[in-house]
Design an enzyme around this catalytic site. Structure first.
Site, PDB file in Angstrom:
ATOM      1  CG  ASP A 196     -12.721  -1.629 -34.691  1.00  0.00           C
ATOM      2  OD1 ASP A 196     -13.696  -0.751 -34.753  1.00  0.00           O
ATOM      3  OD2 ASP A 196     -12.543  -2.130 -35.840  1.00  0.00           O
ATOM      4  CG  HIS A 231      -9.790   0.149 -38.513  1.00  0.00           C
ATOM      5  ND1 HIS A 231      -9.746  -0.901 -39.807  1.00  0.00           N
ATOM      6  CD2 HIS A 231     -10.558  -0.749 -37.589  1.00  0.00           C
ATOM      7  CE1 HIS A 231     -10.256  -1.966 -39.290  1.00  0.00           C
ATOM      8  NE2 HIS A 231     -10.540  -2.142 -38.443  1.00  0.00           N
ATOM      9  CD  GLU A 237     -13.957   1.317 -37.500  1.00  0.00           C
ATOM     10  OE1 GLU A 237     -14.181   1.630 -38.423  1.00  0.00           O
ATOM     11  OE2 GLU A 237     -14.417   0.201 -36.997  1.00  0.00           O
ATOM     12  CD  GLU A 292     -14.632  -5.169 -35.338  1.00  0.00           C
ATOM     13  OE1 GLU A 292     -15.537  -5.234 -35.911  1.00  0.00           O
ATOM     14  OE2 GLU A 292     -13.417  -5.075 -35.667  1.00  0.00           O
TER      15      GLU A 292
END
Ligand SMILES: *[C@@H]1O[C@H](CO)[C@@H](O)[C@H](O)[C@H]1NC(C)=O
Ligand SMILES: *[C@@H]1O[C@H](CO)[C@@H](O)[C@H](O)[C@H]1NC(C)=O
Ligand SMILES: *[C@@H]1O[C@H](CO)[C@@H](O)[C@H](O)[C@H]1NC(C)=O
Ligand SMILES: *[C@@H]1O[C@H](CO)[C@@H](O)[C@H](O)[C@H]1NC(C)=O
Ligand SMILES: *[C@@H]1O[C@H](CO)[C@@H](O)[C@H](O)[C@H]1NC(C)=O
Ligand SMILES: *[C@@H]1O[C@H](CO)[C@@H](O)[C@H](O)[C@H]1NC(C)=O
Ligand SMILES: *[C@@H]1O[C@H](CO)[C@@H](O)[C@H](O)[C@H]1NC(C)=O
Ligand SMILES: *[C@@H]1O[C@H](CO)[C@@H](O)[C@H](O)[C@H]1NC(C)=O
Length: 439
Positions: free
Chosen positions: A218, A232, A216, A221
């Site tokens: 991001d 991640h 993942e 956020e």
């Protein structure tokens, strides 16, 4: 990764029209168009007719031909005694996007945290994926490239997270004999928290044993008070069905296959407290542009990911990312393996990022291709304190200016029923091709 049981030819013909986690017949699924752009340094940008699809978990899953919920909480064992029967008996319905607080128009997508039916406001917290066409997700391969979007997060306050990120889902949503609905119905979600879902890799997760893990990235956020970008990595590739300790739940947070913490770049946490927020350098009371660049060691799309850079543009002005401003941290405004190792040390955090493969592992996923996810959520469990408030003590504990009680989900619904995020102008392309360099 999905190893669906092979049906014999006769069997598959026999149940050809009702063989799977399948499209429902009651509400047609019409994907809202969300135009995006692909850019090159030499040719400029061209518009692409992409669209969005609501995640399968938000849909009504009912028995074929009837109105009984297949999994009101846990699976109904009459309808779903086993994986194959469940696929044969259950259908996923189309949805009315507006009723979920989702509005797409041209190149602009607004996601509302709450939905209102009659006079009743309730949680919606929608999550949608970008489709290349009606049957496949748009796969983003971003090595030696950049992705850019505009965001208006002025109506997302403390405790809210308007997120834009990439997950290494499969292009078809894990479509198979057991999952004929596929990407058209938003199936196949996974992320680095290895969430337990009703279906994992296209198969009913009958006793909630399995989680859906994948790499993942991001990109975004954020609310109007704090922001972070966070890779991640996972030690696996593609969507992966975890069980037991591999899912990294509870005490085994660092023993699972994914780096659940990630390596984050949050300007406030890194000591630039006046950089991002209402009236600050990046002014969250109005729209701005967010650029994320994935540089490789040899400046090619097959190189090793070496650095993730962030640039903002607001009112026609390019704004470089904030510099780190923490004793013990080298002064940088971008992320590489060294930054991650340093921040984990200085912030006294477990370095699971390095253990799960760091930048290289994240880059491998970006090279294979990842699905773009748009969502808005609040955090009834943790109050989103990890993003915008204070957790623990010492360097790195202050992540944003929000109070310790600001993430109360009940209070947010009462006080901010119009909480929303608007994303627009999603563009991908060569480094430097997607945003203006004016002024
Ligand atoms: C995108 O959709 C518009 C309107 O439906 C259509 O005119 C146009 O040809 C489409 N473009 C592509 C590249 O498919
Ligand atoms: C389970 O499904 C059966 C068959 O559709 C239905 O009769 C029954 O009421 C359902 N049970 C629950 C608890 O929903
Ligand atoms: C979970 O569900 C599967 C599939 O129906 C079944 O084979 C297995 O025995 C169940 N496990 C437990 C612990 O109930
Ligand atoms: C909404 O509230 C108003 C005022 O209380 C009431 O008159 C109306 O009937 C309500 N509408 C619905 C759909 O409940
Ligand atoms: C949908 O897009 C995918 C990925 O770009 C492509 O492989 C597939 O052929 C397309 N399908 C249709 C029906 O256009
Ligand atoms: C860096 O941190 C110091 C001490 O916390 C603070 O006074 C200063 O304003 C910060 N500089 C920037 C550019 O944020
Ligand atoms: C990659 O590009 C950067 C910036 O354009 C340049 O400084 C660097 O030398 C290049 N690296 C290689 C290996 O070509
Ligand atoms: C959260 O807010 C609600 C509504 O304002 C309030 O009743 C509740 O006590 C709050 N919860 C906590 C833990 O403060």
């Amino acid at each position: 990764m999905a190893s669906s049981r092979k049906l014999g030819l006769a069997a598959s013909l026999l149940i050809a029209s009702a063989a799977a986690q399948q499209p429902g017949a009651y509400t047609p699924e019409v994907h809202p168009t969300l135009i995006s752009e692909e850019c090159t340094t030499s040719g400029g940008c061209v518009k692409v007719n992409t669209s969005v699809v609501l995640d399968a978990n938000y849909r009504w899953l009912h028995n074929v031909g009837g109105y009984d919920n297949c999994a009101p909480q846990s699976f109904n064992s009459t309808i779903c005694p086993d994986v194959e029967t469940c696929a044969k008996n259950c259908a996923l319905e189309g949805v009315d996007y507006a009723s979920y607080g989702i509005k797409a128009e041209g190149d602009t997508l607004t996601l509302n945290l709450f939905k209102t039916e009659g006079n009743v406001t309730s949680m919606s917290s929608p999550r949608v994926y970008l489709l290349a066409n009606d049957t496949a997700y748009d796969m983003f391969q971003l090595l030696n490239r950049e992705i850019t979007f505009d965001v208006d997060i002025s109506k997302g306050g403390c405790g809210v997270n308007g997120a834009l990120y990439l997950s290494e889902m499969s292009a078809t949503g894990g479509a198979s004999d057991l999952n004929t609905a596929g990407a058209a119905y938003g199936t196949g979600y996974c992320d680095a928290q290895c969430p337990k879902q009703k279906f994992v890799n296209g198969k009913a997760n009958l006793n909630n044993t399995y989680g859906a893990c994948c790499n993942e990235m991001d990109l975004w956020e954020a609310n109007n008070a704090a922001t972070a970008y966070t890779p991640h990595p996972c030690s696996i590739s593609g969507p992966y069905q975890c069980s037991d300790l591999e899912c990294g739940a509870g005490d085994n947070r660092y023993g699972g296959v994914c780096d659940e913490d990630g390596c984050d770049f949050n300007p406030y946490r890194n000591g630039a407290k006046d950089y991002y927020g209402p009236g600050k350098t990046v002014d969250t009371t109005k729209k701005f542009t967010v650029v994320t660049q994935f540089l490789t060691s040899d400046n090619t799309t097959t190189g090793t990911l070496s650095e993730i850079r962030r640039v903002y543009v607001q009112d026609g002005k390019v704004i470089q990312n904030s510099n780190t401003n923490v004793t013990g941290l080298a002064v940088v405004n971008a992320m590489d393996d060294e930054y991650c190792t340093n921040t984990k040390e200085v912030f006294a955090a477990t370095d699971d990022f390095k253990k799960k493969g760091g930048m290289k592992q994240m880059g491998d996923a970006l090279g294979r291709g990842m699905v773009l996810v748009f969502s808005i959520w609040d955090d009834a469990g943790g109050g989103m304190l990890w993003l915008d408030s204070t957790t623990g003590e010492g360097p790195g504990s202050e992540r944003g200016p929000c109070s310790l009680t600001s993430g109360n989900a009940t209070a947010i619904m009462e006080q901010f029923p119009d909480a929303a995020v608007t994303f627009s102008n999603v563009k991908t392309g060569d480094i430097g091709s997607t945003f203006g360099k004016s002024e």
